[in-house]
Design a protein around this motif. Structure first.
Motif, PDB file in Angstrom:
ATOM      1  N   TYR A   1      -5.931  -2.544  -5.463  1.00 53.49           N
ATOM      2  CA  TYR A   1      -5.949  -3.886  -4.873  1.00 53.49           C
ATOM      3  C   TYR A   1      -5.550  -3.863  -3.403  1.00 53.49           C
ATOM      4  O   TYR A   1      -6.185  -4.515  -2.556  1.00 53.49           O
ATOM      5  CB  TYR A   1      -5.014  -4.770  -5.707  1.00 53.49           C
ATOM      6  CG  TYR A   1      -4.269  -5.858  -5.005  1.00 53.49           C
ATOM      7  CD1 TYR A   1      -4.898  -7.042  -4.633  1.00 53.49           C
ATOM      8  CD2 TYR A   1      -2.901  -5.719  -4.753  1.00 53.49           C
ATOM      9  CE1 TYR A   1      -4.171  -8.063  -4.014  1.00 53.49           C
ATOM     10  CE2 TYR A   1      -2.177  -6.727  -4.146  1.00 53.49           C
ATOM     11  CZ  TYR A   1      -2.821  -7.892  -3.768  1.00 53.49           C
ATOM     12  OH  TYR A   1      -2.114  -8.891  -3.162  1.00 53.49           O
ATOM     13  N   THR A   2      -4.516  -3.089  -3.058  1.00 58.62           N
ATOM     14  CA  THR A   2      -4.088  -3.059  -1.656  1.00 58.62           C
ATOM     15  C   THR A   2      -5.147  -2.407  -0.771  1.00 58.62           C
ATOM     16  O   THR A   2      -5.384  -2.859   0.349  1.00 58.62           O
ATOM     17  CB  THR A   2      -2.747  -2.323  -1.491  1.00 58.62           C
ATOM     18  OG1 THR A   2      -2.857  -0.967  -1.928  1.00 58.62           O
ATOM     19  CG2 THR A   2      -1.648  -3.018  -2.274  1.00 58.62           C
ATOM     20  N   HIS A   3      -5.783  -1.350  -1.263  1.00 59.81           N
ATOM     21  CA  HIS A   3      -6.873  -0.726  -0.500  1.00 59.81           C
ATOM     22  C   HIS A   3      -7.977  -1.749  -0.223  1.00 59.81           C
ATOM     23  O   HIS A   3      -8.436  -1.895   0.923  1.00 59.81           O
ATOM     24  CB  HIS A   3      -7.453   0.448  -1.287  1.00 59.81           C
ATOM     25  CG  HIS A   3      -6.717   1.731  -1.124  1.00 59.81           C
ATOM     26  ND1 HIS A   3      -7.009   2.643  -0.143  1.00 59.81           N
ATOM     27  CD2 HIS A   3      -5.677   2.264  -1.823  1.00 59.81           C
ATOM     28  CE1 HIS A   3      -6.209   3.694  -0.242  1.00 59.81           C
ATOM     29  NE2 HIS A   3      -5.384   3.481  -1.263  1.00 59.81           N
ATOM     30  N   GLU A   4      -8.422  -2.419  -1.268  1.00 59.88           N
ATOM     31  CA  GLU A   4      -9.551  -3.334  -1.135  1.00 59.88           C
ATOM     32  C   GLU A   4      -9.233  -4.482  -0.181  1.00 59.88           C
ATOM     33  O   GLU A   4     -10.057  -4.832   0.689  1.00 59.88           O
ATOM     34  CB  GLU A   4      -9.938  -3.878  -2.511  1.00 59.88           C
ATOM     35  CG  GLU A   4     -11.200  -4.729  -2.487  1.00 59.88           C
ATOM     36  CD  GLU A   4     -11.674  -5.110  -3.870  1.00 59.88           C
ATOM     37  OE1 GLU A   4     -12.751  -5.745  -3.955  1.00 59.88           O
ATOM     38  OE2 GLU A   4     -11.001  -4.783  -4.871  1.00 59.88           O
TER      39      GLU A   4
ATOM     40  N   ARG B   1      -1.069  10.425   3.572  1.00 56.80           N
ATOM     41  CA  ARG B   1      -1.728  10.001   2.331  1.00 56.80           C
ATOM     42  C   ARG B   1      -1.396   8.551   2.007  1.00 56.80           C
ATOM     43  O   ARG B   1      -2.114   7.896   1.237  1.00 56.80           O
ATOM     44  CB  ARG B   1      -1.299  10.900   1.168  1.00 56.80           C
ATOM     45  CG  ARG B   1       0.061  10.564   0.568  1.00 56.80           C
ATOM     46  CD  ARG B   1       0.519  11.562  -0.474  1.00 56.80           C
ATOM     47  NE  ARG B   1       1.712  11.123  -1.179  1.00 56.80           N
ATOM     48  CZ  ARG B   1       2.935  11.140  -0.675  1.00 56.80           C
ATOM     49  NH1 ARG B   1       3.132  11.568   0.581  1.00 56.80           N
ATOM     50  NH2 ARG B   1       3.972  10.739  -1.390  1.00 56.80           N
ATOM     51  N   MET B   2      -0.320   8.035   2.603  1.00 59.11           N
ATOM     52  CA  MET B   2       0.129   6.678   2.311  1.00 59.11           C
ATOM     53  C   MET B   2      -0.505   5.640   3.223  1.00 59.11           C
ATOM     54  O   MET B   2      -0.296   4.441   3.023  1.00 59.11           O
ATOM     55  CB  MET B   2       1.658   6.599   2.437  1.00 59.11           C
ATOM     56  CG  MET B   2       2.386   7.655   1.630  1.00 59.11           C
ATOM     57  SD  MET B   2       4.164   7.703   1.944  1.00 59.11           S
ATOM     58  CE  MET B   2       4.754   6.739   0.560  1.00 59.11           C
ATOM     59  N   VAL B   3      -1.264   6.081   4.219  1.00 55.76           N
ATOM     60  CA  VAL B   3      -1.833   5.128   5.179  1.00 55.76           C
ATOM     61  C   VAL B   3      -3.352   5.139   5.221  1.00 55.76           C
ATOM     62  O   VAL B   3      -3.962   4.281   5.873  1.00 55.76           O
ATOM     63  CB  VAL B   3      -1.279   5.382   6.606  1.00 55.76           C
ATOM     64  CG1 VAL B   3       0.237   5.337   6.612  1.00 55.76           C
ATOM     65  CG2 VAL B   3      -1.769   6.708   7.168  1.00 55.76           C
TER      66      VAL B   3
ATOM     67  N   ARG C   1       0.835  -1.202   0.000  1.00 53.35           N
ATOM     68  CA  ARG C   1       0.000   0.000   0.000  1.00 53.35           C
ATOM     69  C   ARG C   1       0.872   1.256   0.000  1.00 53.35           C
ATOM     70  O   ARG C   1       0.628   2.214  -0.744  1.00 53.35           O
ATOM     71  CB  ARG C   1      -0.914  -0.012   1.240  1.00 53.35           C
ATOM     72  CG  ARG C   1      -1.491   1.338   1.674  1.00 53.35           C
ATOM     73  CD  ARG C   1      -2.536   1.840   0.726  1.00 53.35           C
ATOM     74  NE  ARG C   1      -3.021   3.158   1.117  1.00 53.35           N
ATOM     75  CZ  ARG C   1      -2.552   4.304   0.632  1.00 53.35           C
ATOM     76  NH1 ARG C   1      -1.577   4.300  -0.267  1.00 53.35           N
ATOM     77  NH2 ARG C   1      -3.058   5.464   1.003  1.00 53.35           N
ATOM     78  N   VAL C   2       1.915   1.251   0.805  1.00 55.26           N
ATOM     79  CA  VAL C   2       2.787   2.415   0.926  1.00 55.26           C
ATOM     80  C   VAL C   2       3.657   2.589  -0.321  1.00 55.26           C
ATOM     81  O   VAL C   2       3.721   3.685  -0.904  1.00 55.26           O
ATOM     82  CB  VAL C   2       3.666   2.296   2.186  1.00 55.26           C
ATOM     83  CG1 VAL C   2       4.760   3.372   2.196  1.00 55.26           C
ATOM     84  CG2 VAL C   2       2.807   2.408   3.444  1.00 55.26           C
TER      85      VAL C   2
ATOM     86  N   ARG D   1      -9.501   3.572   1.563  1.00 58.98           N
ATOM     87  CA  ARG D   1     -10.857   3.812   1.071  1.00 58.98           C
ATOM     88  C   ARG D   1     -11.156   2.782  -0.012  1.00 58.98           C
ATOM     89  O   ARG D   1     -10.257   2.365  -0.748  1.00 58.98           O
ATOM     90  CB  ARG D   1     -11.029   5.225   0.527  1.00 58.98           C
ATOM     91  CG  ARG D   1     -10.177   5.513  -0.701  1.00 58.98           C
ATOM     92  CD  ARG D   1     -10.314   6.950  -1.152  1.00 58.98           C
ATOM     93  NE  ARG D   1      -9.565   7.198  -2.372  1.00 58.98           N
ATOM     94  CZ  ARG D   1      -8.263   7.416  -2.417  1.00 58.98           C
ATOM     95  NH1 ARG D   1      -7.559   7.423  -1.299  1.00 58.98           N
ATOM     96  NH2 ARG D   1      -7.652   7.635  -3.571  1.00 58.98           N
ATOM     97  N   MET D   2     -12.399   2.404  -0.111  1.00 56.79           N
ATOM     98  CA  MET D   2     -12.761   1.414  -1.118  1.00 56.79           C
ATOM     99  C   MET D   2     -12.561   2.018  -2.508  1.00 56.79           C
ATOM    100  O   MET D   2     -13.111   3.075  -2.815  1.00 56.79           O
ATOM    101  CB  MET D   2     -14.209   0.961  -0.945  1.00 56.79           C
ATOM    102  CG  MET D   2     -14.566  -0.232  -1.821  1.00 56.79           C
ATOM    103  SD  MET D   2     -13.517  -1.704  -1.559  1.00 56.79           S
ATOM    104  CE  MET D   2     -14.038  -2.206   0.096  1.00 56.79           C
ATOM    105  N   PRO D   3     -11.778   1.378  -3.357  1.00 54.97           N
ATOM    106  CA  PRO D   3     -11.481   1.955  -4.682  1.00 54.97           C
ATOM    107  C   PRO D   3     -12.656   1.813  -5.645  1.00 54.97           C
ATOM    108  O   PRO D   3     -13.489   0.916  -5.513  1.00 54.97           O
ATOM    109  CB  PRO D   3     -10.285   1.124  -5.156  1.00 54.97           C
ATOM    110  CG  PRO D   3     -10.489  -0.211  -4.490  1.00 54.97           C
ATOM    111  CD  PRO D   3     -11.080   0.104  -3.138  1.00 54.97           C
TER     112      PRO D   3
END
Length: 260
Positions: A163-166, A238-240, A123-124, A243-245
């Protein structure tokens, strides 16, 4: 005038700086491909449904490495040795970010916490990659030599970030929220320091290749340090955030070929 556009154009227009740039990029992408392949192979049984997406992530990284290789070949250039101080992926591992290579080389299944650690690390770092590609796409998306590669890699990085957000939100809903936020924060704070150090090292090498004046090199270093201060004071957030994409199941299909 110093700008991201003018600097990248200067790097692209010179064979030796372009060679170094592509070599650094190809090395990092290939390493990411290996890491994702190992993680996919070691995913615990409870998360086996995630393995194809991790495999796709790794395939994309391998593809990016081949794209940079192709850019070199088109100019008749070969890889150059990547200076250790410019190896972003290796330096992140040295800072304890993500899963250690020793862990990935073992044949023991990962734990759920390991999978979350991998996703938080992704994610980061994918945020960093996506941000960089947005900038390159803006200025070089139509470039006759690198434009196609920039557009393709930018789309992939957006998919990786979605993908990482979800997946992290799925784990948060399953009760892992505190661990996710703690891991994301640790990753982000370490990443911004590594990114600063790697940026300084890359610019120092580029400066020697391109014959930059001491004044120009010093000004660039000041700019890199200023970005770090901004990120350390709050830009890292902003890197942490999660939210659902809009782009759901972004890695649910096969990787697209580099010359599609």
């Amino acid at each position: 005038m110093l700008s991201a556009k003018s600097l990248f154009k200067e790097i692209v227009d010179n064979d030796e700086s372009f060679r170094l740039f592509c070599s650094i990029a190809a090395s990092g992408e290939s390493q990411g491909g290996w890491e994702n392949a190992r993680i996919a192979a070691l995913v615990p049984e409870s998360e086996r449904a995630l393995a194809p997406k991790i495999t796709r992530h790794g395939a994309d990284e391998d593809k990016h490495g081949r794209i940079f290789d192709a850019l070199l070949r088109k100019r008749g250039l070969r890889h150059t040795e990547v200076p250790s101080e410019t190896d972003y992926t290796m330096l992140l591992e040295r800072h304890g970010i993500g899963l250690a290579h020793a862990r990935l080389k073992a044949d023991q299944p990962l734990t759920v916490d390991d999978v979350i650690t991998y996703l938080a690390h992704s994610r980061v770092t994918e945020q960093r990659a996506a941000d960089q590609m947005v900038m390159l796409r803006k200025h070089f998306g139509d470039h006759p030599e690198v434009g196609k590669a920039v557009r393709m890699i930018s789309t992939d990085e957006d998919n990786h970030l979605a993908y990482t957000h979800e997946e992290l939100l799925r784990f948060a809903a399953a009760g892992h929220g505190r661990f996710i936020q703690r891991t994301l924060r640790e990753c982000a704070l370490a990443e911004i320091a590594v990114y600063r150090d790697v940026s300084l090292a890359v610019m120092a090498h580029m400066g020697r290749v391109l014959g930059w004046s001491k004044g120009k090199s010093a000004l660039l270093a000041v700019g890199i340090h200023a970005v770090y201060v901004y990120e350390r004071l709050g830009g890292w957030r902003r890197m942490v955030s999660l939210r659902m994409p809009e782009r759901r199941n972004a890695l649910g299909g096969p990787a697209t070929p580099e010359f599609a």
